[in-house]
Scaffold this active site. Structure first.
Site, PDB file in Angstrom:
ATOM      1  N   GLU A 109       9.734 -12.239  -4.431  1.00 55.87           N
ATOM      2  CA  GLU A 109       9.234 -11.330  -5.300  1.00 55.87           C
ATOM      3  C   GLU A 109      10.431 -10.407  -5.878  1.00 55.87           C
ATOM      4  OE1 GLU A 109       6.425  -8.131  -3.995  1.00 55.87           O
ATOM      5  OE2 GLU A 109       5.189  -8.784  -5.662  1.00 55.87           O
ATOM      6  N   GLU A 165      -2.059  -5.197   1.505  1.00 56.09           N
ATOM      7  CA  GLU A 165      -2.043  -6.050   0.148  1.00 56.09           C
ATOM      8  C   GLU A 165      -0.453  -5.813  -0.105  1.00 56.09           C
ATOM      9  OE1 GLU A 165      -1.918  -7.728  -2.957  1.00 56.09           O
ATOM     10  OE2 GLU A 165      -3.995  -7.331  -1.595  1.00 56.09           O
ATOM     11  N   LYS A 186      -1.306   9.207   1.982  1.00 52.98           N
ATOM     12  CA  LYS A 186       0.273   9.465   1.787  1.00 52.98           C
ATOM     13  C   LYS A 186       0.660   8.456   0.544  1.00 52.98           C
ATOM     14  CE  LYS A 186       4.377   7.356   2.216  1.00 52.98           C
ATOM     15  NZ  LYS A 186       5.026   8.138   1.017  1.00 52.98           N
ATOM     16  N   GLN A 224      15.032  -0.056  -8.255  1.00 58.75           N
ATOM     17  CA  GLN A 224      14.415  -1.128  -8.691  1.00 58.75           C
ATOM     18  C   GLN A 224      15.106  -2.065  -9.800  1.00 58.75           C
ATOM     19  OE1 GLN A 224      11.496  -2.397  -7.274  1.00 58.75           O
ATOM     20  NE2 GLN A 224      11.677  -4.301  -8.550  1.00 58.75           N
ATOM     21  N   SER A 277       5.249  -3.384  -0.148  1.00 63.28           N
ATOM     22  CA  SER A 277       6.260  -4.470   0.325  1.00 63.28           C
ATOM     23  C   SER A 277       5.851  -5.391   1.492  1.00 63.28           C
ATOM     24  CB  SER A 277       7.619  -3.979   0.253  1.00 63.28           C
ATOM     25  OG  SER A 277       7.948  -3.263   1.664  1.00 63.28           O
ATOM     26  N   CYS A 333       1.682  -6.510  -8.448  1.00 65.40           N
ATOM     27  CA  CYS A 333       1.648  -7.808  -7.271  1.00 65.40           C
ATOM     28  C   CYS A 333       0.800  -8.801  -7.924  1.00 65.40           C
ATOM     29  CB  CYS A 333       1.125  -7.257  -6.093  1.00 65.40           C
ATOM     30  SG  CYS A 333      -0.500  -6.629  -6.465  1.00 65.40           S
TER      31      CYS A 333
HETATM   32  N1  LIG Z   1       2.375  -5.437  -4.093  1.00 67.33           N
HETATM   33  C1  LIG Z   1       2.683  -4.333  -4.486  1.00 67.33           C
HETATM   34  O1  LIG Z   1       1.653  -3.897  -5.196  1.00 67.33           O
HETATM   35  C2  LIG Z   1       3.860  -3.635  -4.442  1.00 67.33           C
HETATM   36  C3  LIG Z   1       5.038  -4.251  -3.880  1.00 67.33           C
HETATM   37  N2  LIG Z   1       6.105  -3.866  -4.025  1.00 67.33           N
HETATM   38  C4  LIG Z   1       7.397  -4.456  -3.580  1.00 67.33           C
HETATM   39  O2  LIG Z   1       8.136  -3.967  -2.611  1.00 67.33           O
HETATM   40  C5  LIG Z   1       9.501  -3.508  -2.973  1.00 67.33           C
HETATM   41  C6  LIG Z   1       9.886  -2.291  -2.658  1.00 67.33           C
HETATM   42  O3  LIG Z   1       9.111  -1.282  -3.166  1.00 67.33           O
HETATM   43  P1  LIG Z   1       8.720   0.182  -2.227  1.00 67.33           P
HETATM   44  O4  LIG Z   1       7.977   1.087  -2.990  1.00 67.33           O
HETATM   45  O5  LIG Z   1       9.810   0.521  -1.544  1.00 67.33           O
HETATM   46  O6  LIG Z   1       7.584  -0.592  -1.094  1.00 67.33           O
HETATM   47  P2  LIG Z   1       7.210   0.034   0.188  1.00 67.33           P
HETATM   48  O7  LIG Z   1       6.601  -1.041   0.990  1.00 67.33           O
HETATM   49  O8  LIG Z   1       8.605   0.550   0.961  1.00 67.33           O
HETATM   50  O9  LIG Z   1       6.390   1.460  -0.009  1.00 67.33           O
HETATM   51  C7  LIG Z   1       4.766   1.384  -0.198  1.00 67.33           C
HETATM   52  C8  LIG Z   1       4.527   2.507   0.618  1.00 67.33           C
HETATM   53  O10 LIG Z   1       4.965   2.443   1.940  1.00 67.33           O
HETATM   54  C9  LIG Z   1       5.607   3.901   2.296  1.00 67.33           C
HETATM   55  N3  LIG Z   1       6.521   3.160   3.464  1.00 67.33           N
HETATM   56  C10 LIG Z   1       7.930   3.115   3.230  1.00 67.33           C
HETATM   57  N4  LIG Z   1       8.356   2.939   4.535  1.00 67.33           N
HETATM   58  C11 LIG Z   1       7.342   3.153   5.385  1.00 67.33           C
HETATM   59  C12 LIG Z   1       7.397   3.299   6.827  1.00 67.33           C
HETATM   60  N5  LIG Z   1       8.432   3.065   7.513  1.00 67.33           N
HETATM   61  N6  LIG Z   1       5.965   3.699   7.363  1.00 67.33           N
HETATM   62  C13 LIG Z   1       5.270   3.680   6.675  1.00 67.33           C
HETATM   63  N7  LIG Z   1       4.967   4.026   5.326  1.00 67.33           N
HETATM   64  C14 LIG Z   1       6.056   3.541   4.683  1.00 67.33           C
HETATM   65  C15 LIG Z   1       6.217   4.063   0.781  1.00 67.33           C
HETATM   66  O11 LIG Z   1       6.769   5.437   0.994  1.00 67.33           O
HETATM   67  P3  LIG Z   1       7.805   5.883  -0.075  1.00 67.33           P
HETATM   68  O12 LIG Z   1       7.255   5.647  -1.358  1.00 67.33           O
HETATM   69  O13 LIG Z   1       8.059   7.268   0.395  1.00 67.33           O
HETATM   70  O14 LIG Z   1       8.914   5.132   0.297  1.00 67.33           O
HETATM   71  C16 LIG Z   1       5.139   3.890  -0.102  1.00 67.33           C
HETATM   72  O15 LIG Z   1       4.193   4.852   0.175  1.00 67.33           O
HETATM   73  C17 LIG Z   1       9.240  -3.896  -4.477  1.00 67.33           C
HETATM   74  O16 LIG Z   1      10.408  -3.788  -5.087  1.00 67.33           O
HETATM   75  C18 LIG Z   1       8.246  -4.866  -4.528  1.00 67.33           C
HETATM   76  O17 LIG Z   1       8.966  -5.994  -4.390  1.00 67.33           O
HETATM   77  C19 LIG Z   1       6.276  -2.446  -4.119  1.00 67.33           C
HETATM   78  C20 LIG Z   1       5.038  -1.557  -4.633  1.00 67.33           C
HETATM   79  C21 LIG Z   1       3.947  -2.223  -4.895  1.00 67.33           C
HETATM   80  O1  LIG Z   2      -3.666  -6.809 -11.929  1.00 66.46           O
HETATM   81  C1  LIG Z   2      -4.152  -5.708 -11.572  1.00 66.46           C
HETATM   82  O2  LIG Z   2      -4.650  -5.006 -12.501  1.00 66.46           O
HETATM   83  C2  LIG Z   2      -3.848  -4.865 -10.402  1.00 66.46           C
HETATM   84  C3  LIG Z   2      -2.328  -5.018  -9.789  1.00 66.46           C
HETATM   85  C4  LIG Z   2      -2.259  -4.424  -8.358  1.00 66.46           C
HETATM   86  O3  LIG Z   2      -2.905  -4.282  -7.739  1.00 66.46           O
HETATM   87  C5  LIG Z   2      -0.911  -4.302  -8.124  1.00 66.46           C
HETATM   88  O4  LIG Z   2      -0.002  -4.796  -8.443  1.00 66.46           O
HETATM   89  O5  LIG Z   2      -0.628  -3.632  -7.057  1.00 66.46           O
END
Ligand SMILES: NC(=O)C1=CN([C@@H]2O[C@H](COP(=O)(O)OP(=O)(O)OC[C@H]3O[C@@H](n4cnc5c(N)ncnc54)[C@H](OP(=O)(O)O)[C@@H]3O)[C@@H](O)[C@H]2O)C=CC1
Ligand SMILES: O=C(O)CCC(=O)C(=O)O
Length: 477
Positions: A379, A246, A171, A327, A225, A280
């Site tokens: 974050e 992660e 997903k 965002q 997140s 991240c």
């Molecule tokens: N560490 C990282 O790499 C990341 C961190 N973030 C952080 O998270 C914040 C929010 O971003 P967001 O994209 O909303 O992050 P989420 O954690 O909501 O999304 C990550 C994935 O989880 C899915 N998801 C959301 N809710 C559920 C649930 N209840 N059960 C299972 N899967 C779920 C999302 O689906 P869907 O997209 O459909 O909501 C997406 O595929 C950002 O502002 C940032 O701070 C975000 C992205 C990457």
């Molecule tokens: O720094 C990178 O190239 C990887 C970062 C990453 O995986 C992320 O933000 O989720």
């Protein structure tokens, strides 16, 4: 317009759709993609379960060939897929093509790993008994990915899962279905048997939640997140299910008095602001010792004034848009929080207008920040970074480690003593010396400590820890 469907049990299915919108130009519809339901997720899990016995016993040459073909096609289509990535996520084209090449390299690496699967043969402590230690595939893996690396993160979860003989329900993030669909299509055409890889695009609260609620998954690998990561963990414990998380970062970048100023400024700009700060591994805490502080801030501000924010596809753009309106609001809210907390907005932070409607934000640099402010602890996930002034290396190290997170950490210094000490004592999973905190190799372990990560490392040969289970067999000779 073509409708891109979900792949369940080897068939393209789905009628509910949503639009994939370009954050550089909200008039540009990147594509129409299926929106899966909880029932679709259930069917995908059933298909993956049915496909597991045969795939787990499949020959390594079959796996090798599929992963190699996938790598070759991604590489051959790097400009087209990079453009798709830049359009759907907003990363500038060179970064998007770079990420696409990285995905190809990951598939190539795990194609190689299929030929290096090995076990151990050990003598028993008892006479006439032999012991074999082998790694077996786990079963059906749920893969849930975020929007910020739409092709590399799916690649570094899908490639090892297949390499080690698992089947998949994937997903992707709802904001970026395009690259996810493209790599699933490539893998499908490369010859994956029906049901081995199932794609269910759709909302996290619907499709993602259905994956979490299923008892039939042997493992879930998640990037996103902290809040969702905690749901993955809580849902897995009652089923005794393996999970790998992660999550966020609040990565420090330390600049010492003896740093090469040019190296420090370039690494800080890259860490804090490239990819719109949506990594991240981005550094949003720049911890600077007092001897170099003013010179560094002046040089960093000067460098930021030369950065162009704009459409991700335009040649002159250095930083693309924020991924979406939600965002953007999160980023601007934190800028207001920083001001209220007493940090000084030394540069940027303005929402910008460009010739296309998009979510453009000028990089924001705070100075006079302290490590207890919310902008230093939470974050933000945007082009917003703060400079924290410290007395010396010891204070810099203490501040760097004083965070709930522990993904990556960087230091700019010409001192071997401090670089060595920092590598040894940093409470982060990845440490960079005179390099940005973000931008990592594809063949070595990726992951963090504390609230950033849970479970074994991703990428490189360390990925086998999550995607396999160890068996110890005793035989009487
Ligand atoms: N560490 C990282 O790499 C990341 C961190 N973030 C952080 O998270 C914040 C929010 O971003 P967001 O994209 O909303 O992050 P989420 O954690 O909501 O999304 C990550 C994935 O989880 C899915 N998801 C959301 N809710 C559920 C649930 N209840 N059960 C299972 N899967 C779920 C999302 O689906 P869907 O997209 O459909 O909501 C997406 O595929 C950002 O502002 C940032 O701070 C975000 C992205 C990457
Ligand atoms: O720094 C990178 O190239 C990887 C970062 C990453 O995986 C992320 O933000 O989720």
């Amino acid at each position: 317009m073509t409708m891109y469907q979900n792949l369940i049990a080897g068939e393209w299915v789905g009628t509910e759709v949503s639009k994939n919108i370009n954050p550089s130009d909200t008039n540009d519809v990147v594509g129409i993609y299926a929106q899966g339901s909880a029932e679709d997720a259930g069917q995908a899990i059933a298909a993956a379960k049915a496909a597991f016995p045969a795939w787990s016993r499949s020959g390594i040459l079959e796996r090798h060939s599929i992963l190699r073909k996938t790598s070759d096609e991604i590489l051959a289509r790097k400009d087209e897929l990079g453009t798709l990535l830049a359009r759907e996520e907003g990363k500038i084209l060179p970064e998007a093509i770079g990420e696409t090449i990285r995905a190809a390299q990951i598939f190539d690496f795990f194609a190689g790993e299929t030929l290096r699967l090995a076990g151990e043969v050990l003598p028993s402590v008892r006479p006439n008994i032999g012991i074999e230690i082998t790694r077996e595939p786990l079963g059906v893996i749920g893969i849930i990915t975020p929007w910020n690396f739409p092709i590399a993160i799916p690649a570094w979860k899908i490639a090892p899962a297949l390499c080690y003989g698992n089947t998949i329900v994937f997903k992707p993030a709802d904001l970026v279905p395009g690259c996810a669909w493209a790599i699933v299509d490539i893998l499908h055409r490369a010859g994956l048997p029906k049901g081995v890889l199932n794609l269910v695009m759709g909302r996290g609260s619907v499709v993602g939640q259905a994956i979490l609620d299923s008892q039939d998954l042997a493992g879930i690998t998640f990037t996103g997140s902290t809040g969702t990561g905690q749901r993955v963990a809580a849902s897995s414990l009652p089923f005794n299910r393996k999970f790998q998380l992660e999550m966020g970062g609040k990565n420090p970048f330390v600049v010492l008095d003896d740093a090469d100023l040019g190296v420090a400024v370039e690494a800080a700009v890259n860490s804090g602001f490239f990819s719109t700060g949506q990594r991240c591994t981005a550094s949003s805490r720049i911890i600077v010792t007092q001897g170099i502080h003013d010179k560094f801030v002046a040089a960093l501000t000067e460098r930021l004034s030369k950065v162009n924010v704009g459409n991700a596809l335009h040649k002159e753009t250095h930083i693309g848009p924020v991924v979406d309106e939600k965002q953007l609001k999160q980023d601007t809210d934190y800028i207001e929080i920083g001001k209220k907390e007493g940090a000084k907005l030394a540069f940027g932070g303005e929402v910008l207008k460009r010739d296309t409607p998009g979510f453009f934000l000028q990089p924001a640099l705070f100075t006079e920040a302290t490590n207890d402010m919310r902008i230093s602890r939470e974050e933000i996930f945007g082009p917003v970074a703060s400079v924290i002034r410290v007395k010396d290396y010891d204070e810099a190290l203490a501040v760097a480690n004083d965070t709930p997170f522990g993904l990556s950490a960087g230091i700019a210094t010409t001192s071997l003593k401090h670089a060595t000490h920092f590598k040894r004592t940093s409470e982060a999973g990845m440490v960079m010396v005179n390099l940005p905190t973000a931008g990592v190799d594809f063949h070595v372990p990726f992951g963090g400590r504390k609230a950033s990560s849970f479970g074994s490392r991703e990428q490189g040969k360390y990925a086998s820890e999550f995607f396999t289970v160890v068996k110890t067999a005793y035989t009487l000779a």
